[in-house]
Design a protein around this motif. Structure first.
Motif, PDB file in Angstrom:
ATOM      1  N   LEU A  74       4.590  57.636  39.800  1.00  0.00           N
ATOM      2  CA  LEU A  74       3.723  57.746  40.971  1.00  0.00           C
ATOM      3  C   LEU A  74       4.229  56.978  42.184  1.00  0.00           C
ATOM      4  O   LEU A  74       3.596  57.022  43.241  1.00  0.00           O
ATOM      5  CB  LEU A  74       2.314  57.259  40.620  1.00  0.00           C
ATOM      6  CG  LEU A  74       1.567  58.073  39.563  1.00  0.00           C
ATOM      7  CD1 LEU A  74       0.266  57.389  39.186  1.00  0.00           C
ATOM      8  CD2 LEU A  74       1.301  59.482  40.067  1.00  0.00           C
ATOM      9  N   LYS A  75       5.368  56.290  42.075  1.00  0.00           N
ATOM     10  CA  LYS A  75       5.814  55.457  43.186  1.00  0.00           C
ATOM     11  C   LYS A  75       6.201  56.284  44.422  1.00  0.00           C
ATOM     12  O   LYS A  75       6.186  55.760  45.542  1.00  0.00           O
ATOM     13  CB  LYS A  75       6.987  54.580  42.765  1.00  0.00           C
ATOM     14  CG  LYS A  75       8.254  55.328  42.384  1.00  0.00           C
ATOM     15  CD  LYS A  75       9.338  54.349  41.963  1.00  0.00           C
ATOM     16  CE  LYS A  75      10.638  55.068  41.584  1.00  0.00           C
ATOM     17  NZ  LYS A  75      11.679  54.118  41.152  1.00  0.00           N
ATOM     18  N   ASN A  76       6.535  57.540  44.243  1.00  0.00           N
ATOM     19  CA  ASN A  76       6.876  58.402  45.379  1.00  0.00           C
ATOM     20  C   ASN A  76       5.733  59.325  45.776  1.00  0.00           C
ATOM     21  O   ASN A  76       5.942  60.275  46.544  1.00  0.00           O
ATOM     22  CB  ASN A  76       8.112  59.241  45.048  1.00  0.00           C
ATOM     23  CG  ASN A  76       9.356  58.392  44.881  1.00  0.00           C
ATOM     24  OD1 ASN A  76       9.566  57.434  45.629  1.00  0.00           O
ATOM     25  ND2 ASN A  76      10.183  58.727  43.898  1.00  0.00           N
ATOM     26  N   ALA A  77       4.549  59.064  45.237  1.00  0.00           N
ATOM     27  CA  ALA A  77       3.401  59.919  45.548  1.00  0.00           C
ATOM     28  C   ALA A  77       2.977  59.752  47.001  1.00  0.00           C
ATOM     29  O   ALA A  77       3.124  58.681  47.602  1.00  0.00           O
ATOM     30  CB  ALA A  77       2.234  59.597  44.618  1.00  0.00           C
ATOM     31  N   SER A  78       2.450  60.833  47.569  1.00  0.00           N
ATOM     32  CA  SER A  78       1.925  60.803  48.927  1.00  0.00           C
ATOM     33  C   SER A  78       0.429  60.517  48.873  1.00  0.00           C
ATOM     34  O   SER A  78      -0.316  61.192  48.152  1.00  0.00           O
ATOM     35  CB  SER A  78       2.180  62.152  49.615  1.00  0.00           C
ATOM     36  OG  SER A  78       1.451  62.263  50.813  1.00  0.00           O
ATOM     37  N   VAL A  79      -0.008  59.509  49.619  1.00  0.00           N
ATOM     38  CA  VAL A  79      -1.423  59.136  49.668  1.00  0.00           C
ATOM     39  C   VAL A  79      -1.888  59.272  51.113  1.00  0.00           C
ATOM     40  O   VAL A  79      -1.415  58.558  52.000  1.00  0.00           O
ATOM     41  CB  VAL A  79      -1.653  57.699  49.165  1.00  0.00           C
ATOM     42  CG1 VAL A  79      -3.148  57.362  49.186  1.00  0.00           C
ATOM     43  CG2 VAL A  79      -1.078  57.524  47.770  1.00  0.00           C
ATOM     44  N   THR A  80      -2.826  60.177  51.354  1.00  0.00           N
ATOM     45  CA  THR A  80      -3.316  60.414  52.716  1.00  0.00           C
ATOM     46  C   THR A  80      -4.831  60.526  52.718  1.00  0.00           C
ATOM     47  O   THR A  80      -5.447  60.874  51.705  1.00  0.00           O
ATOM     48  CB  THR A  80      -2.727  61.720  53.299  1.00  0.00           C
ATOM     49  OG1 THR A  80      -3.041  62.817  52.428  1.00  0.00           O
ATOM     50  CG2 THR A  80      -1.221  61.617  53.443  1.00  0.00           C
TER      51      THR A  80
END
Length: 323
Positions: A74-80
């Motif tokens: 999940l370290k490259n997940a996008s959180v918006t």
């Protein structure tokens, strides 16, 4: 209802070079954006996992991202943020298999000490399914354009068909450039918006072409520019009212429809404006560039009418038993 003077003929064709220049700039800009920035494929087409979470207070985005940095997947997940500062959307390219059969549970456990929240949605699309959806979406666009070409060529004439198809390509290309500019996710909703734009623009174009064909029959002029000006002027009130009422509906979706259809309504807003523009200022003037010959077309129409009357005469004779 007439918004414009029904008896007045507006000289649209005198500005055709200006309209083509504006259109060329928009198309070149769209091509530049598509080649440099590309399209941002969403979960539907790229594959991956989307998790929507709602907090009971503003979501601590920095803390959430810090938590994800500790997880290898999940370290490259996008959180918006999604609509409000209490709601967020988490996107990552891995499938649910990467973090277990229940990605919502894994994310909930990872974020357990960031506040009170609920998982509202989990969408998972495998890369193979996403690739198939993308291919079928391209196929749907291609087939629709080919069928449009065949339909208009059959109903009108090949020059009308080519002009209509180029107008549709113009609309789709500029819409894709807008999507690339605003980084709107390309998903099934986006595809639906593009297909809707094609249908809307085609409807406008056919109405104008039908009026041009009728104008060729009744007009005494053999000048293509004159006939196009008369025909477009005659449909101007109808085109304006249709565009305005459709825009009002889409604006309602844009402002009050929520984030779920924000991308769809944004594309539709641009599509309605560009579709109306191309029907009047691109597709119709292209008949001049294609050397459309009014006297020859009148002969063609008279031959069609003659064959129609002959068929009706034979049918009448058959019904009376004289054949």
């Amino acid at each position: 209802m007439q918004i414009f003077d029904s008896g007045k003929v507006y000289n649209f064709m005198s500005k055709k070079l200006l309209f083509f220049a504006i259109s060329s700039v928009l198309m070149i800009g769209s091509v530049f954006l598509l080649t440099t920035r590309g399209l941002n494929y969403g979960i539907d087409f790229a594959g991956g996992t989307l998790i929507q979470i709602r907090y009971d207070k503003p979501a601590p985005l920095d803390e959430i991202r810090a938590k994800f940095d500790t997880n290898e997947i999940l370290k490259n997940a996008s959180v918006t943020e999604f609509g409000s500062d209490e709601e967020i959307v988490i996107r990552y390219s891995g499938s649910s298999d990467n973090i277990g059969s229940n990605p919502a549970a894994v994310v909930s456990e990872l974020l357990s000490d960031t506040g009170n929240f609920e998982v509202r949605r989990v969408d998972v699309v495998g890369p193979k399914v996403g690739s198939e959806l993308r291919q079928k979406g391209i196929m749907a666009l291609s087939v629709s354009l080919v069928l449009i070409l065949a339909y208009i060529a059959f109903r009108f004439e090949w020059r009308f068909a080519i002009a209509a198809i180029l107008g549709e390509v113009h609309d789709v290309l500029i819409a894709l450039g807008f999507i690339s500019l605003l980084r709107i996710d390309v998903n099934l909703d986006t595809l639906a918006a593009i297909l809707t734009i094609i249908g809307y623009s085609l409807n406008d174009t056919i109405i104008i072409f039908d009026r041009i064909r009728e104008g060729i029959r009744v007009s005494k002029s053999n000048e293509v520019n004159r006939v196009i000006n008369e025909s477009v002027s005659a449909t101007l009130s109808r085109t304006t009212m249709t565009s305005v009422t459709t825009l009002l509906t889409v604006l309602t979706l844009f402002f009050f429809g929520g984030d779920m259809i924000h991308g769809f309504s944004s594309i539709m807003l641009v599509g309605i404006i560009i579709g109306t523009f191309s029907s009047i200022f691109i597709s119709a003037p292209m008949l001049v560039w294609f050397k459309f010959d009014i006297p020859k077309y009148r002969v063609h129409l008279s031959e069609i009418e003659k064959r129609k009357k002959e068929k009706e005469k034979i049918r009448a004779m058959y019904e009376k038993g004289t054949v």
